[in-house]
Design an enzyme around this catalytic site. Structure first.
Site, PDB file in Angstrom:
ATOM      1  N   GLU A 124       0.861  -1.193   0.000  1.00 12.97           N
ATOM      2  CA  GLU A 124       0.000   0.000   0.000  1.00 12.97           C
ATOM      3  C   GLU A 124       0.888   1.230   0.000  1.00 12.97           C
ATOM      4  O   GLU A 124       1.995   1.217   0.555  1.00 12.97           O
ATOM      5  CB  GLU A 124      -0.946  -0.014   1.203  1.00 12.97           C
ATOM      6  N   TYR A 169       7.162   1.074  -8.166  1.00 14.23           N
ATOM      7  CA  TYR A 169       6.338  -0.138  -8.125  1.00 14.23           C
ATOM      8  C   TYR A 169       5.837  -0.506  -9.521  1.00 14.23           C
ATOM      9  O   TYR A 169       5.868  -1.672  -9.915  1.00 14.23           O
ATOM     10  CB  TYR A 169       5.149   0.056  -7.180  1.00 14.23           C
TER      11      TYR A 169
END
Ligand SMILES: CC(C)(COP(=O)(O)OP(=O)(O)OC[C@H]1O[C@@H](n2cnc3c(N)ncnc32)[C@H](O)[C@@H]1OP(=O)(O)O)[C@@H](O)C(=O)NCCC(=O)NCCS
Length: 162
Positions: free
Chosen positions: A115, A127
């Protein structure tokens, strides 16, 4: 691995398992990087947790970054990845990510989640560069400041039970 050019002394950059002696430096990184900085006790627990792997990235003997990867019931979670502000943009985030993904492969972890704050553009770019895809939003999840959490997954596609 060595970094540096010309007549500058080459730096020895390495990623090693977190050791007790690294805890003060990692705690300092936590305070610098996160609004919910983990305590030294919490960091110390990583050393004995059977769920967690944690690594530090060192330039010579100086801790420049760290990461924590948790595996529960065969599912992975990237819990922390952080590089000291003065050391960013040198590829260290990538090195930490690649170490973590190698661990996932060795442990046969097929799916990895994380997250991230919606405004954290550098982390999101990192990411996405490694194949994580946004799957959900948790509204107002973070405090100090209040902000949405984006939930990312990197799925191997091998699991048939989803
Ligand atoms: C996210 C973080 C770990 C990246 O570390 P880094 O060492 O600077 O990253 P790298 O130099 O390896 O860069 C890797 C990729 O990240 C992305 N990136 C890094 N800095 C960026 C920036 N300022 N803006 C946009 N993308 C960026 C790029 O995709 C980059 O790949 P590229 O160089 O091929 O374009 C670092 O910014 C950090 O520690 N931030 C604070 C802690 C944090 O927010 N952690 C994530 C919590 S979820």
């Amino acid at each position: 691995m060595a970094a540096g050019t010309g007549t500058q002394k080459e730096l020895c950059v390495q990623i090693v398992d977190l050791q007790p002696g690294d805890l003060p430096a990692v705690r300092a990184l936590e305070l610098e990087c996160f609004s919910d900085a983990w305590s030294e006790k919490l960091l110390q627990d990583l050393l004995t947790s059977s769920w967690d792997k944690a690594w530090v990235l060192k330039e010579d003997e100086t801790v420049c970054g760290y990461s924590n990867f948790r595996v529960i019931a065969g599912e992975g979670e990237l819990m922390r990845i952080a590089v000291h502000g003065a050391c960013r943009g040198r590829g260290y985030g990538r090195l930490l990510m690649e170490r973590l993904l190698r661990e996932a492969e060795e442990e046969n972890v097929e799916d990895i989640t994380l997250e991230v704050r919606a405004s954290n553009a550098p982390a999101i770019a990192l990411y996405e560069a490694y194949g994580f895809q946004k799957e959900a939003v948790r509204k107002n999840y973070y405090s100090g400041p209040t902000e949405d959490a984006l939930i990312y997954w990197k799925r191997s596609g091998k699991s048939i039970d989803r």
